[in-house]
Scaffold this motif. Sequence first.
Motif, PDB file in Angstrom:
ATOM      1  N   LYS A 167      50.689  59.329  70.933  1.00  0.00           N
ATOM      2  CA  LYS A 167      50.357  59.611  72.330  1.00  0.00           C
ATOM      3  C   LYS A 167      48.880  59.362  72.586  1.00  0.00           C
ATOM      4  CE  LYS A 167      50.743  63.155  75.928  1.00  0.00           C
ATOM      5  NZ  LYS A 167      51.189  64.534  76.242  1.00  0.00           N
ATOM      6  N   ALA A 168      48.029  59.783  71.641  1.00  0.00           N
ATOM      7  CA  ALA A 168      46.593  59.576  71.792  1.00  0.00           C
ATOM      8  C   ALA A 168      46.261  58.087  71.854  1.00  0.00           C
ATOM      9  CB  ALA A 168      45.842  60.240  70.644  1.00  0.00           C
ATOM     10  N   LEU A 169      46.871  57.309  70.986  1.00  0.00           N
ATOM     11  CA  LEU A 169      46.636  55.868  70.982  1.00  0.00           C
ATOM     12  C   LEU A 169      47.119  55.235  72.285  1.00  0.00           C
ATOM     13  CD1 LEU A 169      47.687  55.064  67.301  1.00  0.00           C
ATOM     14  CD2 LEU A 169      45.378  54.935  68.238  1.00  0.00           C
ATOM     15  N   ALA A 170      48.269  55.705  72.784  1.00  0.00           N
ATOM     16  CA  ALA A 170      48.806  55.185  74.037  1.00  0.00           C
ATOM     17  C   ALA A 170      47.885  55.500  75.212  1.00  0.00           C
ATOM     18  CB  ALA A 170      50.197  55.756  74.292  1.00  0.00           C
ATOM     19  N   LEU A 171      47.156  56.614  75.119  1.00  0.00           N
ATOM     20  CA  LEU A 171      46.234  57.010  76.176  1.00  0.00           C
ATOM     21  C   LEU A 171      44.877  56.313  76.060  1.00  0.00           C
ATOM     22  CD1 LEU A 171      46.990  60.842  76.344  1.00  0.00           C
ATOM     23  CD2 LEU A 171      47.468  59.145  78.132  1.00  0.00           C
ATOM     24  N   GLY A 172      44.745  55.470  75.040  1.00  0.00           N
ATOM     25  CA  GLY A 172      43.517  54.700  74.898  1.00  0.00           C
ATOM     26  C   GLY A 172      42.511  55.261  73.912  1.00  0.00           C
ATOM     27  N   ALA A 173      42.889  56.303  73.151  1.00  0.00           N
ATOM     28  CA  ALA A 173      41.969  56.877  72.176  1.00  0.00           C
ATOM     29  C   ALA A 173      41.734  55.898  71.029  1.00  0.00           C
ATOM     30  CB  ALA A 173      42.537  58.188  71.635  1.00  0.00           C
ATOM     31  N   THR A 174      40.547  55.942  70.471  1.00  0.00           N
ATOM     32  CA  THR A 174      40.217  55.080  69.340  1.00  0.00           C
ATOM     33  C   THR A 174      39.802  55.935  68.145  1.00  0.00           C
ATOM     34  OG1 THR A 174      37.938  54.877  70.136  1.00  0.00           O
ATOM     35  CG2 THR A 174      39.491  53.163  70.785  1.00  0.00           C
ATOM     36  N   PRO A 175      40.287  55.604  66.945  1.00  0.00           N
ATOM     37  CA  PRO A 175      39.899  56.366  65.753  1.00  0.00           C
ATOM     38  C   PRO A 175      38.397  56.272  65.503  1.00  0.00           C
ATOM     39  CG  PRO A 175      41.815  54.979  65.319  1.00  0.00           C
ATOM     40  CD  PRO A 175      41.265  54.542  66.644  1.00  0.00           C
ATOM     41  N   LYS A 176      37.767  57.397  65.184  1.00  0.00           N
ATOM     42  CA  LYS A 176      36.317  57.415  64.984  1.00  0.00           C
ATOM     43  C   LYS A 176      35.914  58.023  63.649  1.00  0.00           C
ATOM     44  CE  LYS A 176      35.178  57.482  69.905  1.00  0.00           C
ATOM     45  NZ  LYS A 176      34.451  58.182  71.003  1.00  0.00           N
ATOM     46  N   ALA A 177      36.879  58.412  62.827  1.00  0.00           N
ATOM     47  CA  ALA A 177      36.535  59.044  61.556  1.00  0.00           C
ATOM     48  C   ALA A 177      35.737  58.102  60.669  1.00  0.00           C
ATOM     49  CB  ALA A 177      37.803  59.510  60.839  1.00  0.00           C
ATOM     50  N   ASN A 178      36.121  56.832  60.622  1.00  0.00           N
ATOM     51  CA  ASN A 178      35.395  55.872  59.790  1.00  0.00           C
ATOM     52  C   ASN A 178      33.967  55.675  60.284  1.00  0.00           C
ATOM     53  OD1 ASN A 178      38.105  55.478  58.831  1.00  0.00           O
ATOM     54  ND2 ASN A 178      37.445  53.517  57.991  1.00  0.00           N
ATOM     55  N   GLN A 179      33.793  55.743  61.593  1.00  0.00           N
ATOM     56  CA  GLN A 179      32.444  55.639  62.154  1.00  0.00           C
ATOM     57  C   GLN A 179      31.577  56.807  61.710  1.00  0.00           C
ATOM     58  OE1 GLN A 179      32.306  55.144  66.475  1.00  0.00           O
ATOM     59  NE2 GLN A 179      30.439  56.352  66.554  1.00  0.00           N
ATOM     60  N   ARG A 180      32.158  58.018  61.665  1.00  0.00           N
ATOM     61  CA  ARG A 180      31.415  59.195  61.231  1.00  0.00           C
ATOM     62  C   ARG A 180      31.011  59.068  59.761  1.00  0.00           C
ATOM     63  NH1 ARG A 180      29.888  62.938  65.078  1.00  0.00           N
ATOM     64  NH2 ARG A 180      30.593  64.772  63.928  1.00  0.00           N
ATOM     65  N   VAL A 181      31.922  58.539  58.946  1.00  0.00           N
ATOM     66  CA  VAL A 181      31.608  58.353  57.531  1.00  0.00           C
ATOM     67  C   VAL A 181      30.539  57.278  57.363  1.00  0.00           C
ATOM     68  CG1 VAL A 181      32.530  57.662  55.288  1.00  0.00           C
ATOM     69  CG2 VAL A 181      33.876  59.147  56.792  1.00  0.00           C
ATOM     70  N   SER A 182      30.629  56.203  58.133  1.00  0.00           N
ATOM     71  CA  SER A 182      29.607  55.148  58.071  1.00  0.00           C
ATOM     72  C   SER A 182      28.231  55.699  58.409  1.00  0.00           C
ATOM     73  CB  SER A 182      29.960  54.013  59.037  1.00  0.00           C
ATOM     74  OG  SER A 182      31.131  53.341  58.633  1.00  0.00           O
ATOM     75  N   THR A 183      28.180  56.583  59.412  1.00  0.00           N
ATOM     76  CA  THR A 183      26.904  57.199  59.786  1.00  0.00           C
ATOM     77  C   THR A 183      26.298  57.956  58.611  1.00  0.00           C
ATOM     78  OG1 THR A 183      27.562  57.413  62.101  1.00  0.00           O
ATOM     79  CG2 THR A 183      25.814  58.883  61.321  1.00  0.00           C
ATOM     80  N   ALA A 184      27.159  58.661  57.870  1.00  0.00           N
ATOM     81  CA  ALA A 184      26.676  59.409  56.709  1.00  0.00           C
ATOM     82  C   ALA A 184      26.229  58.481  55.586  1.00  0.00           C
ATOM     83  CB  ALA A 184      27.761  60.351  56.206  1.00  0.00           C
ATOM     84  N   LEU A 185      27.057  57.506  55.251  1.00  0.00           N
ATOM     85  CA  LEU A 185      26.783  56.682  54.082  1.00  0.00           C
ATOM     86  C   LEU A 185      25.632  55.710  54.291  1.00  0.00           C
ATOM     87  CD1 LEU A 185      30.340  55.949  52.652  1.00  0.00           C
ATOM     88  CD2 LEU A 185      28.785  57.859  52.209  1.00  0.00           C
ATOM     89  N   ARG A 186      25.367  55.329  55.529  1.00  0.00           N
ATOM     90  CA  ARG A 186      24.203  54.467  55.775  1.00  0.00           C
ATOM     91  C   ARG A 186      22.910  55.166  55.355  1.00  0.00           C
ATOM     92  NH1 ARG A 186      26.998  52.464  60.435  1.00  0.00           N
ATOM     93  NH2 ARG A 186      26.173  54.200  61.678  1.00  0.00           N
ATOM     94  N   GLU A 187      22.913  56.492  55.409  1.00  0.00           N
ATOM     95  CA  GLU A 187      21.742  57.260  54.990  1.00  0.00           C
ATOM     96  C   GLU A 187      21.544  57.226  53.478  1.00  0.00           C
ATOM     97  OE1 GLU A 187      19.647  59.121  57.235  1.00  0.00           O
ATOM     98  OE2 GLU A 187      20.710  57.757  58.590  1.00  0.00           O
ATOM     99  N   LEU A 188      22.554  56.747  52.746  1.00  0.00           N
ATOM    100  CA  LEU A 188      22.493  56.735  51.273  1.00  0.00           C
ATOM    101  C   LEU A 188      22.308  55.336  50.697  1.00  0.00           C
ATOM    102  CD1 LEU A 188      25.431  59.224  50.540  1.00  0.00           C
ATOM    103  CD2 LEU A 188      22.988  59.734  50.606  1.00  0.00           C
ATOM    104  N   LYS A 189      22.035  54.358  51.571  1.00  0.00           N
ATOM    105  CA  LYS A 189      21.934  52.985  51.095  1.00  0.00           C
ATOM    106  C   LYS A 189      20.875  52.819  50.012  1.00  0.00           C
ATOM    107  CE  LYS A 189      23.474  49.581  52.271  1.00  0.00           C
ATOM    108  NZ  LYS A 189      24.558  48.793  51.597  1.00  0.00           N
ATOM    109  N   GLN A 190      19.791  53.591  50.102  1.00  0.00           N
ATOM    110  CA  GLN A 190      18.723  53.475  49.109  1.00  0.00           C
ATOM    111  C   GLN A 190      19.161  53.980  47.741  1.00  0.00           C
ATOM    112  OE1 GLN A 190      18.926  55.711  51.428  1.00  0.00           O
ATOM    113  NE2 GLN A 190      18.292  57.712  50.680  1.00  0.00           N
ATOM    114  N   LEU A 191      20.301  54.678  47.704  1.00  0.00           N
ATOM    115  CA  LEU A 191      20.829  55.207  46.445  1.00  0.00           C
ATOM    116  C   LEU A 191      22.017  54.397  45.935  1.00  0.00           C
ATOM    117  CD1 LEU A 191      20.826  59.026  47.330  1.00  0.00           C
ATOM    118  CD2 LEU A 191      19.074  57.749  46.080  1.00  0.00           C
ATOM    119  N   ALA A 192      22.251  53.226  46.506  1.00  0.00           N
ATOM    120  CA  ALA A 192      23.452  52.451  46.186  1.00  0.00           C
ATOM    121  C   ALA A 192      23.601  52.152  44.698  1.00  0.00           C
ATOM    122  CB  ALA A 192      23.466  51.153  46.989  1.00  0.00           C
TER     123      ALA A 192
END
Length: 380
Positions: free
Chosen positions: A36-61
């Motif tokens: 229903k959420a997808l039908a209403l136009g919602a977009t998954p954002k969990a991966n975006q939240r994780v990307s925000t976190a992990l970009r902060e750790l790039k110097q520790l790759a």
Amino acid sequence: MQYSRRFSIGLVINPFAGIGGAVALKGSDGEQTRQKALALGATPKANQRVSTALRELKQLADQVHFITAAGAMGADVLDALGFSHDVVYQPSAEQTEASDTQAAVTAIQQHRPDVIVFAGGDGTARDVYQVIDDEQLVLGIPAGVKIHSGVYSISPKAAARVIENMVSGGLSSVRYADVMDIDEALFRQGTVKAKRFGEMLVPDELQYIQAVKMGGKESDELVLADMAAEIEERLDDEHLIVGSGSTINAIMQDIGLANSLLGVDWVHDGQVLAQDLTEAELYQRVTALPQGQVKLLVTVIGGQGHVIGRGNQQLSPRVLEAVGRENLWIVATKTKLKGLDGRPLRIDSGDEALDHAWSGMISVITGYHDEVVVRIEAVD
């Protein structure tokens, strides 16, 4: 498989966590709700939240190695950011279920990671709890509609700081934190029924890990009546977006207006014109009016301090920008503010630039002609 020379991190993402928030579904549990959420136009954002976190750790790759699940459950984000990783679980379908989260965590645990990081909401925390070893260290990245559990960081970037401390050897203490969840069916009917399901081991970084949400309604009826009188007096020809929460619900009842408790409503000229609006509906209404004619009424989550970004994802960055910071009305009792022990109020809209622009000192309505000035900060 052993990773003796690198800090090992298990990563599990619930790709559909929080998908129901912006379209006013108050949760993401269940296949029908997600569809229903997808039908209403919602977009998954969990991966975006994780990307925000992990970009902060790039110097520790070069110092970390991830153990994860395939696709949107982890590998996609790690591939995009260039982190070293092994895939140990493959979901059978694109729309993952609770069983996939549990199977992924079970597979990852076999490799004895230093910490398992998972992204989702309270439902995801429950899924992880069902299969986690008692001594396995975990850390949640908040990505769901409901975040009552104390196993989550206060923001994606806060999670990154905790991980960075661990990788550098600067974090040694841990504690057990509560796994909480509410009944989504009752939640959609306007009833909050939270339950403690257990506890998991988390890093003991109190400035980065959120407190368990305080339950129950405000009992000081006089204070709530005073705040209701203040709001009623302030309203002239403005349109009012009414946020969620038991404090606001009590104020609305005192004014004599219906309130959906857990949704976002629209009030004008002493009437409730619309209830339980989606993000798109809010944006359409706000942008149809001149700047300054719409006020936004929100409250503070007890124990956490969040004003935006917990349970009110309908208040998206574009809605907030259209309303304007100067038209934000925050209500809270002084008891609730004192319960934060000096911590600032929090804004986590999902837009870093907006969150920082809205940070600073802000007035909070605490009674009739009674305000206090506190600090509101982005959850970096």
